[in-house]
Write a protein that holds these residues in place. Structure first.
Motif, PDB file in Angstrom:
ATOM      1  N   PRO A  14      26.354  15.046  26.069  1.00  0.00           N
ATOM      2  CA  PRO A  14      26.873  14.189  25.001  1.00  0.00           C
ATOM      3  C   PRO A  14      26.163  12.837  24.849  1.00  0.00           C
ATOM      4  CG  PRO A  14      28.420  14.287  26.828  1.00  0.00           C
ATOM      5  CD  PRO A  14      27.248  15.128  27.215  1.00  0.00           C
ATOM      6  N   ALA A  15      25.237  12.505  25.728  1.00  0.00           N
ATOM      7  CA  ALA A  15      24.414  11.285  25.565  1.00  0.00           C
ATOM      8  C   ALA A  15      23.019  11.696  26.046  1.00  0.00           C
ATOM      9  CB  ALA A  15      24.987  10.147  26.386  1.00  0.00           C
ATOM     10  N   CYS A  16      22.367  12.555  25.266  1.00  0.00           N
ATOM     11  CA  CYS A  16      21.214  13.307  25.787  1.00  0.00           C
ATOM     12  C   CYS A  16      19.936  12.506  25.864  1.00  0.00           C
ATOM     13  CB  CYS A  16      20.998  14.582  24.969  1.00  0.00           C
ATOM     14  SG  CYS A  16      20.548  14.286  23.249  1.00  0.00           S
ATOM     15  N   GLY A  17      19.904  11.298  25.267  1.00  0.00           N
ATOM     16  CA  GLY A  17      18.655  10.538  25.277  1.00  0.00           C
ATOM     17  C   GLY A  17      17.541  11.390  24.683  1.00  0.00           C
ATOM     18  N   ASP A  18      16.351  11.324  25.306  1.00  0.00           N
ATOM     19  CA  ASP A  18      15.274  12.175  24.783  1.00  0.00           C
ATOM     20  C   ASP A  18      15.225  13.517  25.512  1.00  0.00           C
ATOM     21  OD1 ASP A  18      14.110  11.462  27.148  1.00  0.00           O
ATOM     22  OD2 ASP A  18      12.333  10.526  26.280  1.00  0.00           O
ATOM     23  N   GLY A  25      23.046  18.913  22.278  1.00  0.00           N
ATOM     24  CA  GLY A  25      22.959  17.508  22.670  1.00  0.00           C
ATOM     25  C   GLY A  25      23.388  16.591  21.547  1.00  0.00           C
ATOM     26  N   VAL A  26      23.887  15.406  21.935  1.00  0.00           N
ATOM     27  CA  VAL A  26      24.247  14.366  20.962  1.00  0.00           C
ATOM     28  C   VAL A  26      23.627  13.066  21.456  1.00  0.00           C
ATOM     29  CG1 VAL A  26      26.143  13.109  19.832  1.00  0.00           C
ATOM     30  CG2 VAL A  26      26.523  15.460  20.617  1.00  0.00           C
ATOM     31  N   ASP A  27      23.076  12.284  20.554  1.00  0.00           N
ATOM     32  CA  ASP A  27      22.677  10.914  20.901  1.00  0.00           C
ATOM     33  C   ASP A  27      22.816  10.026  19.676  1.00  0.00           C
ATOM     34  OD1 ASP A  27      21.186   9.650  23.532  1.00  0.00           O
ATOM     35  OD2 ASP A  27      20.807   8.495  21.712  1.00  0.00           O
ATOM     36  N   LEU A  28      23.096   8.741  19.959  1.00  0.00           N
ATOM     37  CA  LEU A  28      23.278   7.760  18.882  1.00  0.00           C
ATOM     38  C   LEU A  28      21.962   7.418  18.191  1.00  0.00           C
ATOM     39  CD1 LEU A  28      25.429   4.791  20.299  1.00  0.00           C
ATOM     40  CD2 LEU A  28      26.001   6.253  18.353  1.00  0.00           C
ATOM     41  N   LEU A  29      20.860   7.508  18.939  1.00  0.00           N
ATOM     42  CA  LEU A  29      19.587   7.010  18.413  1.00  0.00           C
ATOM     43  C   LEU A  29      18.719   8.145  17.864  1.00  0.00           C
ATOM     44  CD1 LEU A  29      18.839   4.533  21.343  1.00  0.00           C
ATOM     45  CD2 LEU A  29      19.594   3.937  19.045  1.00  0.00           C
ATOM     46  N   LEU A  30      18.332   7.981  16.582  1.00  0.00           N
ATOM     47  CA  LEU A  30      17.585   9.042  15.906  1.00  0.00           C
ATOM     48  C   LEU A  30      16.258   9.347  16.594  1.00  0.00           C
ATOM     49  CD1 LEU A  30      17.452  10.977  13.510  1.00  0.00           C
ATOM     50  CD2 LEU A  30      16.455   9.134  12.148  1.00  0.00           C
ATOM     51  N   PHE A  79      14.964  25.497  13.391  1.00  0.00           N
ATOM     52  CA  PHE A  79      16.223  25.335  12.654  1.00  0.00           C
ATOM     53  C   PHE A  79      17.411  25.230  13.622  1.00  0.00           C
ATOM     54  CE2 PHE A  79      20.017  27.262  10.710  1.00  0.00           C
ATOM     55  CZ  PHE A  79      20.240  26.310   9.722  1.00  0.00           C
ATOM     56  N   ILE A  80      17.423  26.090  14.628  1.00  0.00           N
ATOM     57  CA  ILE A  80      18.510  26.066  15.619  1.00  0.00           C
ATOM     58  C   ILE A  80      18.552  24.688  16.298  1.00  0.00           C
ATOM     59  CG2 ILE A  80      19.226  26.993  17.871  1.00  0.00           C
ATOM     60  CD1 ILE A  80      18.149  29.765  16.819  1.00  0.00           C
ATOM     61  N   LEU A  81      17.382  24.175  16.677  1.00  0.00           N
ATOM     62  CA  LEU A  81      17.348  22.863  17.348  1.00  0.00           C
ATOM     63  C   LEU A  81      17.822  21.750  16.418  1.00  0.00           C
ATOM     64  CD1 LEU A  81      14.038  23.166  19.389  1.00  0.00           C
ATOM     65  CD2 LEU A  81      16.360  22.973  20.306  1.00  0.00           C
ATOM     66  N   SER A  82      17.504  21.880  15.130  1.00  0.00           N
ATOM     67  CA  SER A  82      17.944  20.839  14.189  1.00  0.00           C
ATOM     68  C   SER A  82      19.465  20.802  14.099  1.00  0.00           C
ATOM     69  CB  SER A  82      17.322  21.052  12.805  1.00  0.00           C
ATOM     70  OG  SER A  82      17.980  22.131  12.137  1.00  0.00           O
ATOM     71  N   ARG A  83      20.115  21.922  14.368  1.00  0.00           N
ATOM     72  CA  ARG A  83      21.581  21.945  14.320  1.00  0.00           C
ATOM     73  C   ARG A  83      22.210  21.629  15.684  1.00  0.00           C
ATOM     74  NH1 ARG A  83      24.075  23.053  10.093  1.00  0.00           N
ATOM     75  NH2 ARG A  83      25.944  23.248  11.373  1.00  0.00           N
ATOM     76  N   ASN A  84      21.514  21.984  16.760  1.00  0.00           N
ATOM     77  CA  ASN A  84      22.119  21.830  18.095  1.00  0.00           C
ATOM     78  C   ASN A  84      21.958  20.429  18.678  1.00  0.00           C
ATOM     79  OD1 ASN A  84      22.647  24.544  17.899  1.00  0.00           O
ATOM     80  ND2 ASN A  84      21.887  25.064  19.931  1.00  0.00           N
ATOM     81  N   ILE A  85      20.892  19.731  18.300  1.00  0.00           N
ATOM     82  CA  ILE A  85      20.657  18.386  18.845  1.00  0.00           C
ATOM     83  C   ILE A  85      20.913  17.407  17.703  1.00  0.00           C
ATOM     84  CG2 ILE A  85      19.021  16.893  20.070  1.00  0.00           C
ATOM     85  CD1 ILE A  85      19.674  19.514  21.607  1.00  0.00           C
ATOM     86  N   VAL A  86      22.037  16.688  17.777  1.00  0.00           N
ATOM     87  CA  VAL A  86      22.460  15.924  16.605  1.00  0.00           C
ATOM     88  C   VAL A  86      22.557  14.428  16.874  1.00  0.00           C
ATOM     89  CG1 VAL A  86      23.742  17.876  15.639  1.00  0.00           C
ATOM     90  CG2 VAL A  86      24.943  16.221  17.033  1.00  0.00           C
ATOM     91  N   CYS A  87      22.384  13.695  15.781  1.00  0.00           N
ATOM     92  CA  CYS A  87      22.466  12.241  15.854  1.00  0.00           C
ATOM     93  C   CYS A  87      23.912  11.859  15.552  1.00  0.00           C
ATOM     94  CB  CYS A  87      21.518  11.663  14.810  1.00  0.00           C
ATOM     95  SG  CYS A  87      21.150   9.955  15.103  1.00  0.00           S
ATOM     96  N   GLY A  88      24.643  11.507  16.583  1.00  0.00           N
ATOM     97  CA  GLY A  88      26.056  11.232  16.376  1.00  0.00           C
ATOM     98  C   GLY A  88      26.637  10.381  17.481  1.00  0.00           C
ATOM     99  N   CYS A 122      31.703  12.036  15.437  1.00  0.00           N
ATOM    100  CA  CYS A 122      31.223  12.049  14.055  1.00  0.00           C
ATOM    101  C   CYS A 122      29.733  11.711  14.027  1.00  0.00           C
ATOM    102  CB  CYS A 122      31.977  11.023  13.211  1.00  0.00           C
ATOM    103  SG  CYS A 122      33.652  11.561  12.827  1.00  0.00           S
ATOM    104  N   LEU A 123      29.063  12.066  12.924  1.00  0.00           N
ATOM    105  CA  LEU A 123      27.644  11.738  12.772  1.00  0.00           C
ATOM    106  C   LEU A 123      27.485  10.231  12.587  1.00  0.00           C
ATOM    107  CD1 LEU A 123      26.614  14.593  10.300  1.00  0.00           C
ATOM    108  CD2 LEU A 123      26.215  14.497  12.776  1.00  0.00           C
ATOM    109  N   VAL A 124      26.305   9.707  12.937  1.00  0.00           N
ATOM    110  CA  VAL A 124      25.994   8.305  12.646  1.00  0.00           C
ATOM    111  C   VAL A 124      24.813   8.279  11.674  1.00  0.00           C
ATOM    112  CG1 VAL A 124      26.817   7.385  14.858  1.00  0.00           C
ATOM    113  CG2 VAL A 124      24.426   8.104  14.654  1.00  0.00           C
TER     114      VAL A 124
END
Ligand SMILES: C[S@@+](CC[C@H](N)C(=O)[O-])C[C@H]1O[C@@H](n2cnc3c(N)ncnc32)[C@H](O)[C@@H]1O
Length: 234
Positions: free
Chosen positions: A46-50, A95-100, A136-145, A151-153
């Motif tokens: 949930p805070a995956c960084g890079d 994964g989720v991270d705040l930073l794009l 495409f799968i990675l674009s959905r699984n690793i999100v900026c939020g 929620c998304l940021v």
């Protein structure tokens, strides 16, 4: 702390961005070793960084994928079977991270590791459709939020009202079709985890398959073939 563990003092102060070193990543993953060596076990950072944790998880899963794709009397994996197993491996990591910039770097690192193995095992049998499907799968699984409110940021890390939606990917048809089912992150979180988070946002855990959750509400369902050119839906 090694210099490679931070990008800038400002990012440490604003986002607590200190990367975990490889030795610690491996020591922590060894606590759930069996799960990291299962091709289809699901992980969420949930805070995956890079991506320090998720790339190591993918490396381990791809070793398992090679084994699974190698029949008893053969020394090397069957390419089509490895392709399938490797898609399952990458599709089970979230994964989720705040930073794009972190999110983009994380997707790229995962893709490069997957693609390196894909090329090494499948050689001439690799194909661009499968690569596009994995992107495409990675674009959905690793999100900026924001993993706290789920929620998304936006690109300035400002909260939006749009809930994070994760897809469950399965290959139930014994061919190259993938079934994608979308669920909101909020729905997927078990009650106890939600409670712990509201009380102590520092309590973020690396989640492997959760068993105590109530059946979440399915939002959308799609089927696509990772070997054929097409649009994947939503
Ligand atoms: C300490 S770093 C860890 C990165 C990675 N897990 C590692 O161990 O190398 C924390 C990361 O969490 C992200 N972060 C901080 N608050 C967050 C939140 N509420 N939701 C999602 N990501 C968050 C930061 O942008 C940063 O990349």
């Amino acid at each position: 702390m090694a210099a490679s563990q931070i990008k800038s003092k400002q990012r440490v102060a604003e986002h607590g961005e200190v990367y975990t070193a490889e030795r610690e990543v491996n020591a922590m993953l060894d606590l759930v070793k069996q799960e990291t060596e299962r091709v289809d076990s699901r992980f969420l950072e949930p805070a995956c960084g890079d991506g320090n944790f998720v790339v190591e998880i993918l490396r381990r899963k791809l070793v398992a994928a090679r084994k699974r794709a190698t029949p008893p009397r053969r020394k090397t994996p069957v390419p089509a079977e490895f392709e399938k197993q490797s898609v399952v491996a990458v599709a089970s990591i979230y994964g989720v991270d705040l930073l794009l910039d972190n999110v983009q770097a994380c997707r790229e690192r995962l893709f490069d590791i997957w693609n390196g193995e894909y090329a090494a095992v499948c050689g001439k049998e690799t194909n661009e459709e499968c690569r596009a499907a994995v992107r495409f799968i990675l674009s959905r699984n690793i999100v900026c939020g924001n993993a706290l409110n789920m929620c998304l940021v936006d690109e300035n890390q400002k909260d939006t009202e749009e809930p994070i939606v994760f897809s469950e990917w399965t290959l139930p048809f014994n061919d190259t079709r993938i079934q994608r089912k979308d669920y909101s992150f909020k729905e997927l979180m078990p009650r106890e985890e939600k409670k712990a988070r509201t009380q102590d946002p520092g309590q973020m855990s690396l989640l492997a398959d959760e068993e105590d959750q109530v059946e979440p509400l399915l939002q959308q369902q799609y089927i696509f073939d990772y070997r054929r050119h097409q649009s994947y839906g939503g």
